[in-house]
Structures are given as C-alpha cells and as structure tokens.
Motif scaffolding. Structure first.
Motif, PDB file in Angstrom:
ATOM      1  N   ILE A 169      -2.594   1.844 -18.463  1.00 32.48           N
ATOM      2  CA  ILE A 169      -2.533   0.759 -17.483  1.00 32.48           C
ATOM      3  C   ILE A 169      -3.722   0.916 -16.540  1.00 32.48           C
ATOM      4  O   ILE A 169      -3.912   1.976 -15.944  1.00 32.48           O
ATOM      5  N   ARG A 170      -4.502  -0.144 -16.439  1.00 34.58           N
ATOM      6  CA  ARG A 170      -5.600  -0.176 -15.471  1.00 34.58           C
ATOM      7  C   ARG A 170      -5.221  -1.193 -14.409  1.00 34.58           C
ATOM      8  O   ARG A 170      -4.785  -2.299 -14.728  1.00 34.58           O
ATOM      9  N   SER A 171      -5.385  -0.830 -13.148  1.00 34.77           N
ATOM     10  CA  SER A 171      -4.973  -1.757 -12.096  1.00 34.77           C
ATOM     11  C   SER A 171      -5.935  -1.714 -10.923  1.00 34.77           C
ATOM     12  O   SER A 171      -6.604  -0.706 -10.674  1.00 34.77           O
ATOM     13  N   TYR A 172      -5.982  -2.850 -10.229  1.00 32.40           N
ATOM     14  CA  TYR A 172      -6.721  -2.951  -8.973  1.00 32.40           C
ATOM     15  C   TYR A 172      -5.781  -3.531  -7.941  1.00 32.40           C
ATOM     16  O   TYR A 172      -5.113  -4.543  -8.197  1.00 32.40           O
ATOM     17  N   GLU A 173      -5.709  -2.888  -6.778  1.00 32.11           N
ATOM     18  CA  GLU A 173      -4.844  -3.361  -5.701  1.00 32.11           C
ATOM     19  C   GLU A 173      -5.638  -3.451  -4.405  1.00 32.11           C
ATOM     20  O   GLU A 173      -6.402  -2.538  -4.071  1.00 32.11           O
ATOM     21  N   VAL A 174      -5.424  -4.535  -3.698  1.00 34.12           N
ATOM     22  CA  VAL A 174      -6.112  -4.732  -2.433  1.00 34.12           C
ATOM     23  C   VAL A 174      -5.148  -4.776  -1.255  1.00 34.12           C
ATOM     24  O   VAL A 174      -5.503  -4.432  -0.127  1.00 34.12           O
ATOM     25  N   GLN A 175      -3.895  -5.172  -1.495  1.00 34.07           N
ATOM     26  CA  GLN A 175      -2.921  -5.356  -0.419  1.00 34.07           C
ATOM     27  C   GLN A 175      -2.061  -4.114  -0.202  1.00 34.07           C
ATOM     28  O   GLN A 175      -1.864  -3.673   0.925  1.00 34.07           O
ATOM     29  N   TYR A 176      -1.536  -3.572  -1.272  1.00 32.96           N
ATOM     30  CA  TYR A 176      -0.633  -2.424  -1.196  1.00 32.96           C
ATOM     31  C   TYR A 176      -1.080  -1.306  -2.143  1.00 32.96           C
ATOM     32  O   TYR A 176      -1.892  -1.523  -3.042  1.00 32.96           O
ATOM     33  N   ILE A 187      -7.979   1.431  -5.935  1.00 34.37           N
ATOM     34  CA  ILE A 187      -7.283   1.006  -4.718  1.00 34.37           C
ATOM     35  C   ILE A 187      -8.309   0.637  -3.658  1.00 34.37           C
ATOM     36  O   ILE A 187      -9.170   1.454  -3.310  1.00 34.37           O
ATOM     37  N   ASP A 188      -8.215  -0.563  -3.158  1.00 35.91           N
ATOM     38  CA  ASP A 188      -9.123  -1.005  -2.104  1.00 35.91           C
ATOM     39  C   ASP A 188      -8.824  -0.237  -0.819  1.00 35.91           C
ATOM     40  O   ASP A 188      -7.667   0.061  -0.507  1.00 35.91           O
ATOM     41  N   GLU A 189      -9.856   0.079  -0.072  1.00 35.95           N
ATOM     42  CA  GLU A 189      -9.681   0.806   1.187  1.00 35.95           C
ATOM     43  C   GLU A 189      -8.758   0.044   2.134  1.00 35.95           C
ATOM     44  O   GLU A 189      -8.038   0.651   2.937  1.00 35.95           O
ATOM     45  N   ALA A 190      -8.751  -1.280   2.023  1.00 39.68           N
ATOM     46  CA  ALA A 190      -7.887  -2.080   2.891  1.00 39.68           C
ATOM     47  C   ALA A 190      -6.417  -1.709   2.729  1.00 39.68           C
ATOM     48  O   ALA A 190      -5.653  -1.671   3.702  1.00 39.68           O
ATOM     49  N   ALA A 191      -5.991  -1.430   1.483  1.00 41.64           N
ATOM     50  CA  ALA A 191      -4.601  -1.060   1.242  1.00 41.64           C
ATOM     51  C   ALA A 191      -4.265   0.280   1.894  1.00 41.64           C
ATOM     52  O   ALA A 191      -3.131   0.498   2.339  1.00 41.64           O
ATOM     53  N   LEU A 192      -5.249   1.163   1.964  1.00 43.55           N
ATOM     54  CA  LEU A 192      -5.015   2.482   2.552  1.00 43.55           C
ATOM     55  C   LEU A 192      -4.977   2.439   4.073  1.00 43.55           C
ATOM     56  O   LEU A 192      -4.350   3.289   4.706  1.00 43.55           O
ATOM     57  N   ARG A 193      -5.644   1.473   4.648  1.00 40.92           N
ATOM     58  CA  ARG A 193      -5.717   1.396   6.104  1.00 40.92           C
ATOM     59  C   ARG A 193      -4.704   0.409   6.701  1.00 40.92           C
ATOM     60  O   ARG A 193      -4.588   0.317   7.909  1.00 40.92           O
ATOM     61  N   ARG A 194      -3.988  -0.296   5.849  1.00 39.93           N
ATOM     62  CA  ARG A 194      -2.942  -1.198   6.346  1.00 39.93           C
ATOM     63  C   ARG A 194      -1.711  -0.361   6.648  1.00 39.93           C
ATOM     64  O   ARG A 194      -1.109   0.212   5.737  1.00 39.93           O
ATOM     65  N   PRO A 195      -1.283  -0.268   7.904  1.00 38.76           N
ATOM     66  CA  PRO A 195      -0.210   0.662   8.294  1.00 38.76           C
ATOM     67  C   PRO A 195       1.190   0.184   7.905  1.00 38.76           C
ATOM     68  O   PRO A 195       2.002  -0.180   8.755  1.00 38.76           O
ATOM     69  N   ILE A 196       1.490   0.221   6.641  1.00 40.52           N
ATOM     70  CA  ILE A 196       2.807  -0.179   6.150  1.00 40.52           C
ATOM     71  C   ILE A 196       3.822   0.913   6.487  1.00 40.52           C
ATOM     72  O   ILE A 196       3.650   2.075   6.109  1.00 40.52           O
ATOM     73  N   GLY A 197       4.864   0.559   7.211  1.00 36.42           N
ATOM     74  CA  GLY A 197       5.928   1.508   7.513  1.00 36.42           C
ATOM     75  C   GLY A 197       5.637   2.484   8.632  1.00 36.42           C
ATOM     76  O   GLY A 197       6.463   3.342   8.939  1.00 36.42           O
ATOM     77  N   GLY A 198       4.457   2.410   9.230  1.00 33.47           N
ATOM     78  CA  GLY A 198       4.134   3.313  10.326  1.00 33.47           C
ATOM     79  C   GLY A 198       3.259   4.473   9.882  1.00 33.47           C
ATOM     80  O   GLY A 198       3.020   4.707   8.701  1.00 33.47           O
ATOM     81  N   THR A 199       2.789   5.220  10.880  1.00 34.78           N
ATOM     82  CA  THR A 199       1.831   6.299  10.638  1.00 34.78           C
ATOM     83  C   THR A 199       2.385   7.395   9.731  1.00 34.78           C
ATOM     84  O   THR A 199       1.717   7.847   8.801  1.00 34.78           O
ATOM     85  N   ALA A 200       3.604   7.837   9.989  1.00 34.85           N
ATOM     86  CA  ALA A 200       4.188   8.928   9.200  1.00 34.85           C
ATOM     87  C   ALA A 200       4.336   8.521   7.739  1.00 34.85           C
ATOM     88  O   ALA A 200       4.054   9.314   6.827  1.00 34.85           O
ATOM     89  N   THR A 201       4.764   7.288   7.516  1.00 34.15           N
ATOM     90  CA  THR A 201       4.930   6.802   6.146  1.00 34.15           C
ATOM     91  C   THR A 201       3.593   6.733   5.433  1.00 34.15           C
ATOM     92  O   THR A 201       3.476   7.118   4.260  1.00 34.15           O
ATOM     93  N   MET A 202       2.555   6.249   6.116  1.00 33.96           N
ATOM     94  CA  MET A 202       1.237   6.137   5.503  1.00 33.96           C
ATOM     95  C   MET A 202       0.640   7.517   5.216  1.00 33.96           C
ATOM     96  O   MET A 202       0.016   7.727   4.172  1.00 33.96           O
ATOM     97  N   ARG A 203       0.842   8.455   6.140  1.00 32.25           N
ATOM     98  CA  ARG A 203       0.316   9.809   5.906  1.00 32.25           C
ATOM     99  C   ARG A 203       0.975  10.410   4.662  1.00 32.25           C
ATOM    100  O   ARG A 203       0.275  10.960   3.789  1.00 32.25           O
ATOM    101  N   ALA A 204       2.290  10.270   4.563  1.00 34.67           N
ATOM    102  CA  ALA A 204       3.005  10.809   3.399  1.00 34.67           C
ATOM    103  C   ALA A 204       2.557  10.115   2.118  1.00 34.67           C
ATOM    104  O   ALA A 204       2.464  10.739   1.058  1.00 34.67           O
ATOM    105  N   GLN A 205       2.263   8.821   2.218  1.00 40.41           N
ATOM    106  CA  GLN A 205       1.831   8.078   1.039  1.00 40.41           C
ATOM    107  C   GLN A 205       0.461   8.549   0.562  1.00 40.41           C
ATOM    108  O   GLN A 205       0.242   8.742  -0.638  1.00 40.41           O
ATOM    109  N   VAL A 206      -0.460   8.755   1.480  1.00 39.18           N
ATOM    110  CA  VAL A 206      -1.795   9.225   1.104  1.00 39.18           C
ATOM    111  C   VAL A 206      -1.713  10.642   0.543  1.00 39.18           C
ATOM    112  O   VAL A 206      -2.381  10.977  -0.449  1.00 39.18           O
TER     113      VAL A 206
END
Length: 288
Positions: free
Chosen positions: A115-122, A176-195
C-alpha cells in the motif's frame, strides 16, 4: 489456474473477474453479449470483471459455457473460488458504522501486498494511535453524538493488524505531509504520542517506510487530498488507485490512474528519505 484460498473475499472476486475478462477478450466477445448471457447488462459485466460485485455460481457457469470452457477441473476451481469469495470479511460485521463505499476499500486493503499512500490532513489510518484515532473519528462524526465511536475505533485499529502479520505482512509506504504532523489533533500529548508511535513503527517494522514531505518542498500536484495505491500479489490484478472524499470515494482507471501513479512517484522523490524522515520526526517530538 486460479487458486488462492488465503486471499480475502475482495481479492478473490477480483481474481475471478480478471480471469473471466481475459477469457472474454481472448474470444472476441463484447461485454454486452457476455452480460446478456447472464441476464444482465454491460455495466453489470463491467462491475463483475472488476470484482466490485459478488458472483453467483450460475452466472459463472453460464459465462464459462459462453467462453467454451469444458474442462471439469477448471470449472470446479471457479465454483470453489466463488463460494470462498462469498464468505464475509471481518469488517462486514461492522456494517452499522462502515459505509458501503468504505467497506469495499477495507476489503481491498486487507487483501493487499503493498500500500502506497499520501496524506495531507491526518496521519494515515494504518499508523494512528488509539487516542489520535479517537480524536479524528470524533471530528469526522461530530454530528453523530459519538454514536458508534467505539465500534468505528475498533475497525480502524483492527485494520492495522495487516502490518503486524507474522506471515506476509503488508508493505506500507506512506508519505505524510508536514501539515498533518503539525495539526494539533487531540491536543499536545496526543500528538506527541502519535509522532513517537510513527518513529517506533518506522524503526521496528522493516515493511513500513515513512517519508515526510516538508513545507520546504513547496507546492505539488497532490495538494487536493489523500491518495492511496493498492497492489496485490497476483500478477493478473492491476493496481487500484483509491481517492477518498468526505462521504464517498473514487477509483480512477486508465490514464487517470496512471497519472496518480506518476504523482505518487514524484511525491516519494520530493519527500525526505525514510532515514531523514525519522530524524525530522525526532526533532518534531522535542517541539511537543
């Protein structure tokens, strides 16, 4: 001869359809004539050959008669595969929260080898943590009062098992577009754990490659939305291009599909290589 009992029902339907299409074309028979032989239309025949419609044993046998296939072993093989393809996939028990247009994609995904994918939002669904996925589903179904949230979450997390299979795990190549990584979905703690999860998966799983497309890469052709390309192990099956929209999806074919294949190749070239991408993710963790 077709014989892949380990494939999911969606891939089996596609194999059956591809084989029947080749038989029809080899004999110079049009789709309209083949459709008439099974009391259907040209469009129905098209859906069958693409594996997007379930087969009836009677229809397959009528088509084999039309194509002059008399070998009993070959006919029996088709019948067995049709019956195997009728068995429901695990995702079909979640029909109350999985729309029909997405159910088809899940079937393709579960049958894929690559599977090859590109994501910009999430972050791609196959790489989401539980808390990040919960936050995304809450946004996507904000007007549903969280009805069925846990079942939708279960579907998303269950889909990820294809990456961890002990035998033939799916190879995932995600840009993964950088925009998806910098969009704070769920708050800071959630994003840190996701990265941190992205780093862990990229370092631990040899079948997963993650590339970050930084803002510095500038504009590109796929800014319009996510793109997914699914490849199967069977040589007779073409790659499937999947474009997900808000409440539906498209499956481009022909030259349009080739264009998306080319776009994905360009994205992989412009994005940071996997090793550099892991470094960028580790730098991003510090920011969180």
């Amino acid at each position: 001869m077709l014989d892949n009992r380990e494939a999911g029902p969606t891939a089996l339907r596609m194999q059956i359809g591809a084989r029947l299409r080749r038989m029809r074309e080899d004999r110079g028979i049009g789709r309209a004539e083949a459709g008439a032989a099974i009391r259907g239309s040209e469009s129905k025949m098209c859906r069958l050959e693409l594996g997007r419609h379930g087969f009836k044993v009677r229809d397959v046998l009528d088509l084999l008669d039309l194509y002059g296939i008399e070998d009993e072993d070959e006919r029996e093989s088709f019948v067995e595969l049709v019956q195997e393809a009728k068995k429901p996939g695990w995702w079909q028990s979640y029909g109350d929260v999985v729309p029909s247009w997405f159910e088809q994609y899940v079937g393709l995904e579960q049958s894929a080898t690559t599977i090859r994918s590109y994501e910009v939002q999430y972050i791609p669904g196959l790489l989401q943590t539980q808390e990040y996925a919960r936050a995304v589903i809450g946004l996507e179904h904000f007007d549903a009062g969280y009805d069925g949230l846990d079942r939708r979450l279960t579907v998303r997390l269950t889909r990820q098992k294809i990456l961890f299979r002990s035998v033939t795990p799916v190879r995932l190549w995600a840009v993964i577009d950088e925009a998806a990584l910098r969009r704070p979905i769920g708050g800071t703690a959630t994003m840190r754990a996701q990265v941190e999860h992205l780093i862990a998966v990229a370092e631990a799983l040899p079948n997963v490659n993650i590339q970050i497309l930084p803002f510095a890469a500038g504009g590109h052709l796929a800014l319009g939305g996510p793109v997914t390309i699914i490849r199967f192990g069977e040589d007779e099956l073409d790659d499937v291009v999947y474009l997900e929209q808000l409440t539906s999806a498209r499956y481009p074919e022909g030259r349009e599909a080739e264009r998306y294949q080319h776009i994905m190749d360009l994205l992989a070239i412009r994005a940071a290589p996997p090793a550099r991408s892991i470094t960028l993710l580790k730098e991003l963790v510090k920011e969180f």
